[in-house]
Design a protein around this motif. Sequence first.
Motif, PDB file in Angstrom:
ATOM      1  N   ALA A   1      -0.458  -2.559  -4.023  1.00  0.00           N
ATOM      2  CA  ALA A   1      -0.074  -1.115  -4.758  1.00  0.00           C
ATOM      3  C   ALA A   1      -0.992  -0.310  -5.903  1.00  0.00           C
ATOM      4  O   ALA A   1      -1.409  -0.668  -6.512  1.00  0.00           O
ATOM      5  CB  ALA A   1       1.398  -1.483  -5.750  1.00  0.00           C
ATOM      6  N   LYS A   2      -0.293   0.813  -6.339  1.00  0.00           N
ATOM      7  CA  LYS A   2      -1.115   1.443  -7.378  1.00  0.00           C
ATOM      8  C   LYS A   2      -0.012   1.391  -8.660  1.00  0.00           C
ATOM      9  O   LYS A   2       1.137   1.494  -8.298  1.00  0.00           O
ATOM     10  CB  LYS A   2      -0.604   3.112  -6.996  1.00  0.00           C
TER      11      LYS A   2
ATOM     12  N   LYS B   1       2.703   1.851  -2.187  1.00  0.00           N
ATOM     13  CA  LYS B   1       3.943   1.672  -3.573  1.00  0.00           C
ATOM     14  C   LYS B   1       3.403   2.005  -5.044  1.00  0.00           C
ATOM     15  O   LYS B   1       2.019   1.720  -5.020  1.00  0.00           O
ATOM     16  CB  LYS B   1       4.444   0.709  -3.268  1.00  0.00           C
ATOM     17  N   ARG B   2       3.972   3.346  -5.489  1.00  0.00           N
ATOM     18  CA  ARG B   2       3.996   2.829  -7.184  1.00  0.00           C
ATOM     19  C   ARG B   2       4.225   2.623  -7.903  1.00  0.00           C
ATOM     20  O   ARG B   2       5.922   3.259  -8.179  1.00  0.00           O
ATOM     21  CB  ARG B   2       3.628   5.143  -7.357  1.00  0.00           C
TER      22      ARG B   2
ATOM     23  N   PHE C   1       7.059   7.280 -10.525  1.00  0.00           N
ATOM     24  CA  PHE C   1       7.169   6.033  -9.331  1.00  0.00           C
ATOM     25  C   PHE C   1       8.005   5.823  -8.876  1.00  0.00           C
ATOM     26  O   PHE C   1       9.042   6.412  -7.995  1.00  0.00           O
ATOM     27  CB  PHE C   1       7.493   4.876 -10.421  1.00  0.00           C
ATOM     28  N   ASP C   2       7.576   4.809  -7.191  1.00  0.00           N
ATOM     29  CA  ASP C   2       8.807   4.007  -6.649  1.00  0.00           C
ATOM     30  C   ASP C   2       9.585   3.193  -7.223  1.00  0.00           C
ATOM     31  O   ASP C   2      11.263   2.977  -6.744  1.00  0.00           O
ATOM     32  CB  ASP C   2       7.489   3.794  -5.282  1.00  0.00           C
TER      33      ASP C   2
ATOM     34  N   PHE D   1       1.172   1.170 -13.014  1.00  0.00           N
ATOM     35  CA  PHE D   1       0.847   2.116 -14.436  1.00  0.00           C
ATOM     36  C   PHE D   1       1.337   0.915 -15.351  1.00  0.00           C
ATOM     37  O   PHE D   1       2.400   0.638 -14.993  1.00  0.00           O
ATOM     38  CB  PHE D   1       1.489   3.244 -13.589  1.00  0.00           C
TER      39      PHE D   1
ATOM     40  N   TRP E   1       4.317   9.972 -14.766  1.00  0.00           N
ATOM     41  CA  TRP E   1       3.582   9.060 -13.684  1.00  0.00           C
ATOM     42  C   TRP E   1       4.971   8.659 -12.384  1.00  0.00           C
ATOM     43  O   TRP E   1       5.653   7.358 -12.917  1.00  0.00           O
ATOM     44  CB  TRP E   1       3.361   7.750 -14.047  1.00  0.00           C
TER      45      TRP E   1
ATOM     46  N   GLU F   1      -0.659  -5.936  -7.841  1.00  0.00           N
ATOM     47  CA  GLU F   1      -1.918  -4.105  -7.551  1.00  0.00           C
ATOM     48  C   GLU F   1      -2.860  -4.714  -6.280  1.00  0.00           C
ATOM     49  O   GLU F   1      -3.585  -4.535  -5.363  1.00  0.00           O
ATOM     50  CB  GLU F   1      -2.836  -4.122  -8.663  1.00  0.00           C
TER      51      GLU F   1
ATOM     52  N   LYS G   1       0.856  -1.422  -0.184  1.00  0.00           N
ATOM     53  CA  LYS G   1      -0.020  -0.316  -0.399  1.00  0.00           C
ATOM     54  C   LYS G   1       1.119   0.976   0.360  1.00  0.00           C
ATOM     55  O   LYS G   1       2.008   1.351   0.102  1.00  0.00           O
ATOM     56  CB  LYS G   1      -0.694  -0.593   1.252  1.00  0.00           C
TER      57      LYS G   1
ATOM     58  N   TYR H   1       9.045   8.722 -15.914  1.00  0.00           N
ATOM     59  CA  TYR H   1       8.889   9.622 -14.280  1.00  0.00           C
ATOM     60  C   TYR H   1       8.037  10.465 -14.584  1.00  0.00           C
ATOM     61  O   TYR H   1       7.747  11.358 -13.406  1.00  0.00           O
ATOM     62  CB  TYR H   1      10.089   9.219 -13.976  1.00  0.00           C
TER      63      TYR H   1
ATOM     64  N   MET I   1       5.161   1.088 -11.782  1.00  0.00           N
ATOM     65  CA  MET I   1       5.373   0.749 -13.154  1.00  0.00           C
ATOM     66  C   MET I   1       6.108  -0.300 -14.072  1.00  0.00           C
ATOM     67  O   MET I   1       7.082  -0.236 -13.646  1.00  0.00           O
ATOM     68  CB  MET I   1       5.701   2.609 -13.656  1.00  0.00           C
TER      69      MET I   1
END
Length: 342
Positions: A160-161, A122-123, A333-334, A163, A331, A156, A120, A328, A125
């Motif tokens: 995680a979020k 975390k982004r 990202f981590d 992309f 979007w 997901e 939760k 980046y 791609m």
Amino acid sequence: MFKRRIIDALKIATGIKDINLDVTEREEFGDYSSNIAMQLFSKSQVSNSKLQRKYQSPRELAEEIVKKLKNSKNLVEIVDHIEVAGPGFINFWISKKFLLAELEGLADKGGEYGKSDLLKGKRIMFEFGQPNTHKLPHIGHLFSYIYGSACANILEFAGAKLFRANYQGDVGLHVAKCLWAFQKENPTITEPLEDKVKLLQEMYQKGSHAYDESDEVKKEINELNKKLYESDGTVQPFWQETRNWSLEYYSKFEKRLGIKYDRSYFESEVYKDGMRLVEENVGRIFEKSEGAVIFRGSRYNLHDRVFLTNYGTPTYEAKDMYLQTLKYKQWPFDLLVITTAH
């Protein structure tokens, strides 16, 4: 869940926080196995743990740990059998009764089973698929589609979020080979879409073969490739038309697989900025060599890589220079994960 409960029980039994627990490779060794007894024995940590006496061998220590584990009510619920094997491995068999109960729970929870908030906030791609235009996909692309989509779904599901990104080669030498063959062969173009895409593959193969067999043809295709990168009006309209054939085909292909993307990136949108970054860093990171611009990786025990060819066209590496920056910017990202189709 099983693994976590076994690890927690081992922590209590040994007083050690860093526990290694593996899935066994062979059925006769149970479902999980730990070498914690051998680790403790080799590091002479026994006297510093909750096991307060010396042991003659890792196996003897493992047997003492198993005695403690068998008194763990939390572990007894999920484990049928625990035994020491070999020099001191501790093997665990998960209870079939507990597994059946879990299956019943899976049926009750349906699509929500296993969902967590582990990632939760975390982004991530995730780039996968990556088929090139102007030729057909191969089995490696199919693997990347399925593997990438599955991994993205799992991440997901863990909170995680996500992309989901695709990156396709719609310019480059492979396109020039295909369009060169079209110019030479002037084949009849027919419907439906599948016939057009098969024709692209046929022309690409003919262009590739001719490129490898003749220095004169190689020069012609390299010149055509340069025109494509320069958006030359004599080749741009047909490039766009044939590119659209491929993209329409891939759209149908991905729909059939159930693949969805948040964004598709293309080499045609990043190569100019990638070239700029390379050119701006000649003399610092890159150097000129025989008319090309390269990165002298051999100085760092890596491969020497061409970033700009002696025709002034970019390679994959040059395009990637800007691709990651663009991703980046659009979007943040981590974590960026890239699968490949090889």
